[in-house]
Write a protein that holds these residues in place. Structure first.
Motif, short mmCIF file in Angstrom:
data_model
loop_
_atom_site.label_atom_id
_atom_site.label_comp_id
_atom_site.label_asym_id
_atom_site.label_seq_id
_atom_site.Cartn_x
_atom_site.Cartn_y
_atom_site.Cartn_z
N GLN A 20 -3.66 -6.34 -13.91
CA GLN A 20 -2.38 -6.48 -13.60
C GLN A 20 -1.96 -6.82 -12.32
O GLN A 20 -2.77 -6.23 -11.55
N PRO A 21 -0.80 -7.50 -11.95
CA PRO A 21 -0.54 -7.70 -10.43
C PRO A 21 0.03 -6.58 -9.74
O PRO A 21 1.00 -6.58 -9.18
N ILE A 22 -0.80 -5.58 -9.57
CA ILE A 22 -0.45 -4.44 -8.98
C ILE A 22 -1.75 -3.98 -8.15
O ILE A 22 -2.86 -4.30 -8.35
N LEU A 23 -1.34 -3.19 -7.07
CA LEU A 23 -2.44 -2.47 -6.44
C LEU A 23 -2.99 -1.40 -6.90
O LEU A 23 -2.22 -0.39 -7.64
N VAL A 24 -4.13 -1.09 -7.15
CA VAL A 24 -5.02 -0.20 -8.04
C VAL A 24 -4.71 1.13 -7.38
O VAL A 24 -4.76 1.30 -6.04
N PRO A 25 -4.72 2.26 -7.94
CA PRO A 25 -4.69 3.67 -7.60
C PRO A 25 -5.83 3.81 -6.23
O PRO A 25 -6.80 3.31 -6.51
N GLY A 26 -5.26 4.55 -5.53
CA GLY A 26 -6.18 5.06 -4.30
C GLY A 26 -5.97 3.96 -3.04
O GLY A 26 -6.31 4.43 -1.83
N VAL A 27 -5.40 2.86 -3.11
CA VAL A 27 -5.30 1.94 -2.18
C VAL A 27 -4.17 2.08 -1.32
O VAL A 27 -3.12 2.43 -1.50
N HIS A 28 -4.25 2.27 0.30
CA HIS A 28 -3.37 2.61 1.22
C HIS A 28 -3.23 1.47 2.18
O HIS A 28 -3.98 0.74 2.45
N ILE A 29 -2.02 1.27 2.59
CA ILE A 29 -1.69 0.31 3.78
C ILE A 29 -0.87 1.06 4.79
O ILE A 29 0.09 1.71 4.62
N ASN A 30 -1.56 1.13 6.16
CA ASN A 30 -1.09 1.71 7.11
C ASN A 30 -0.57 3.35 6.87
O ASN A 30 0.26 3.89 6.98
N ALA A 90 -5.32 -6.38 0.28
CA ALA A 90 -5.27 -5.26 -0.42
C ALA A 90 -5.44 -5.40 -1.95
O ALA A 90 -6.01 -4.65 -2.88
N MET A 91 -4.45 -6.43 -2.22
CA MET A 91 -4.57 -6.66 -3.83
C MET A 91 -5.79 -7.27 -4.53
O MET A 91 -5.99 -7.20 -5.75
N LEU A 92 -6.80 -7.60 -3.66
CA LEU A 92 -8.09 -8.02 -4.23
C LEU A 92 -8.78 -6.94 -4.58
O LEU A 92 -9.96 -7.02 -5.25
N VAL A 93 -8.64 -5.57 -4.23
CA VAL A 93 -9.24 -4.54 -4.63
C VAL A 93 -9.44 -4.30 -6.10
O VAL A 93 -8.37 -4.40 -6.80
N ALA A 94 -10.56 -4.27 -6.57
CA ALA A 94 -10.81 -4.24 -8.33
C ALA A 94 -10.26 -5.37 -8.98
O ALA A 94 -9.67 -5.38 -10.16
N ARG A 95 -10.18 -6.52 -8.23
CA ARG A 95 -9.53 -7.95 -8.98
C ARG A 95 -10.53 -8.97 -8.98
O ARG A 95 -10.14 -10.03 -9.27
N GLU A 96 -11.75 -8.46 -8.70
CA GLU A 96 -12.77 -9.83 -8.54
C GLU A 96 -14.09 -9.27 -9.60
O GLU A 96 -14.41 -7.84 -9.82
N GLY A 97 -14.76 -10.12 -10.15
CA GLY A 97 -15.82 -10.03 -11.41
C GLY A 97 -15.21 -9.53 -12.56
O GLY A 97 -14.16 -9.79 -13.10
N ASN A 98 -16.46 -9.04 -13.60
CA ASN A 98 -15.80 -8.88 -14.98
C ASN A 98 -15.28 -7.61 -14.84
O ASN A 98 -15.08 -6.91 -14.11
N VAL A 99 -14.78 -7.21 -16.27
CA VAL A 99 -14.14 -5.89 -16.35
C VAL A 99 -14.88 -4.58 -16.04
O VAL A 99 -14.44 -3.76 -15.33
N PHE A 100 -16.18 -4.68 -16.37
CA PHE A 100 -16.97 -3.27 -15.81
C PHE A 100 -17.01 -3.32 -14.39
O PHE A 100 -17.00 -2.23 -13.93
N LYS A 101 -17.05 -4.49 -13.62
CA LYS A 101 -17.12 -4.34 -12.13
C LYS A 101 -15.79 -3.91 -11.65
O LYS A 101 -15.56 -3.05 -10.62
N ARG A 102 -14.72 -4.31 -12.20
CA ARG A 102 -13.36 -4.07 -11.75
C ARG A 102 -13.31 -2.62 -11.98
O ARG A 102 -12.63 -1.93 -11.17
N MET A 103 -13.91 -2.02 -13.03
CA MET A 103 -13.67 -0.72 -13.29
C MET A 103 -14.17 0.20 -12.48
O MET A 103 -13.63 1.28 -11.84
N LEU A 104 -15.57 -0.15 -12.07
CA LEU A 104 -16.36 0.50 -10.96
C LEU A 104 -15.65 0.35 -9.70
O LEU A 104 -15.65 1.51 -9.01
#
Length: 506
Positions: A25-35, A93-107
């Motif tokens: 989904q086009p949202i920032l994943v939980p735990g990501v902070h900016i400034n 920041a949007m790239l966090v957990a947005r690359e690779g297969n589903v298992f990599k993204r979950m990790l």
């Protein structure tokens, strides 16, 4: 048993599908902070909006206070070119957990929850507008140093020297670097300004070395009162003159047009035929010649100088300086590092009239002096004059009869003269000899005019001033004729300023 296993794997698959789809989904994943702001679950647009509010608050906090003594200036965001790369930081920041297969993204997502990554979007502060602001502050604070000044009283030959003053200047480039370095640490800071002290370029000590007499030249002035007055008037324009280093002086610009309105009188001057006739400013060339020789021996640079039609009697051959308004000028410049001062005087001494010029300044190093040398390298014979009948009556005031002649133009020998400037050391030894120029004076064929009428018998021939009797002049008494003759004189004509000479004299 197998039914329970199927139910377990179905439930696990459902969980995986539920959580896995979140990382697409086009949202920032939980735990990501900016400034430092938690952006969990924020869309790209929502995150940018939050950061823009934060950045505007940072921009408003920019306050650089510059202080100098009891004065201060505050620099704000308007004085800088401020930029914030918000969109680029959010995209990272949007790239966090947005690359690779589903298992990599979950990790990666679980890792983000644990590590709480914080991305930084910082202000980019450039000094594009700062230069102009600093220049405005410098204009308020800078005080230029003032040079020492010197005044000259030519009558008393006294110099008055006033000491210069120190100045202060703001090092604008250094201040700009200091401000930018301070902003990297704190957007709100105070900087104490320091001014650099500047010294005068010309000091009292330097000027005190420029008060010595470095040259003197004089010429004897002969002729009518009008001629003497013209020489005096022209030289008076230079009396007390101060010439700055590098400055060029024009004789014509200084003395002005030779006109009655400017005080000049009629006196003999050279005309286009090389003869003498009264003209406004006659004699001024002696003023320029006297000034020229004094300037030459003061080591001035001669920018323009012209010769007369024939050598002048009041100066060494080749060292005259003919002037004529406005086409022939005498110009010289001060090529030293110190000012020059001129004193002039025209007056009587031992029953004679002299034109005098002094130059004051810094003497040449090591006692060096400059002297002039004139060398005549060639001389031709004087041509016989041309005898012309005065048919128009132009010289009727001088000649009437055909046995008397008026010398309108004197014959003069041709001459080639070399002018040298000699440099001598303190002991009088010659150390340099420089050829300044070579003057070529063409021979001049005289023009003598005689009258058109026959002298009546019984009238005694008698020569007038500037005239002579021709060989056939006779006194014929009515009763006893007796031939007489008067030898032809050789009148000397002095070169004065007059009408423009022929092109070869420019």
């Amino acid at each position: 048993m197998w039914i329970r296993r199927c139910i377990f794997f179905a439930a696990l698959l459902g969980v995986l599908i539920f959580w896995g789809t979140r990382y697409y989904q086009p949202i920032l994943v939980p735990g990501v902070h900016i400034n430092g702001v938690d952006m969990s679950g924020k869309t790209r647009e929502e995150a940018i909006a939050l950061l823009e509010q934060q950045m505007e608050s940072l921009k408003d906090s920019i306050a650089v206070t510059l202080k100098y003594e009891d004065r201060s200036w505050v620099l704000t965001k308007q004085d800088f070119d401020v930029d914030a790369p918000i969109e680029h930081t959010v995209d990272q920041a949007m790239l966090v957990a947005r690359e690779g297969n589903v298992f990599k993204r979950m990790l990666d997502g679980w890792d983000a929850r644990r590590k709480q990554p914080n991305y930084q979007a910082s202000l980019g502060v450039e000094d594009a507008n700062l230069t102009e602001k600093i220049a405005q502050i410098a204009a308020e604070l800078d005080i230029p140093a003032t040079d020492a000044t010197i005044s000259f009283d030519p009558q008393e030959v006294e110099f008055t020297i006033t000491e210069g003053t120190q100045g202060r200047v703001l090092d604008q480039e250094s201040l700009r670097d200091t401000i930018m370095q301070a902003l990297e640490k704190d957007l709100s800071c105070t900087i104490e300004l320091t001014m650099q002290t500047t010294e005068p370029k010309i000091t009292k000590a330097q000027l005190s070395q420029a008060t010595d007499r470095i040259s003197f030249f004089e010429t004897e002035v002969n002729g009518s009162e009008n001629r003497i007055d013209n020489v005096k008037l022209a030289l008076a324009q230079f009396n007390g003159m101060v010439i700055a280093p590098g400055q060029t002086i024009s004789f014509n610009e200084t003395t002005g047009e030779r006109s009655a309105d400017n005080g000049y009188k009629e006196a003999p001057g050279i005309n286009a035929d090389k003869g003498l006739e009264d003209t406004l400013g006659g004699g001024v060339c002696q003023a320029s010649t006297t000034l020229y020789n004094a300037a030459l021996m003061a080591n001035c640079k001669i920018e323009e100088r012209h010769r007369h039609s024939f050598p002048s009697s009041y100066v060494k051959k080749g060292f005259d300086a003919m002037v004529n308004w406005p086409n022939s000028d005498f110009k010289f410049s001060n090529q030293s590092e110190y000012p020059l001062f001129i004193r002039t005087y025209v007056g009587e001494r031992d029953g004679k009239i002299y034109a005098q010029v002094w130059f004051y300044g810094k003497k040449l190093e090591n006692g060096i002096t400059l002297q002039r040398q004139s060398v005549v390298v060639e001389e031709t014979e004087r041509p016989e004059p041309e005898l012309i009948e005065d048919t128009t009556g132009k010289y009727a005031d001088y000649v009437t009869y055909d046995d008397e002649a008026y010398v309108a133009v004197s014959s003069r020998a041709g001459m080639v003269v070399e002018a040298y400037l000699i440099t001598k050391d303190a002991d009088g030894n010659e150390i340099d000899k420089k050829l300044l120029y070579t003057d070529n004076f063409p021979a001049i064929t005289g023009k003598h005019y005689y009258g058109s009428k026959k002298r009546p018998a019984g009238e005694r021939p008698e020569a007038k001033a500037g005239c002579y009797l021709l060989p056939h002049a006779t006194y014929v008494p009515v009763d006893t004729p007796k031939p007489t003759s008067t030898p032809r004189p050789d009148p000397t004509q002095e070169p004065e300023e007059g009408e423009p000479d022929t092109p070869d004299e420019e």
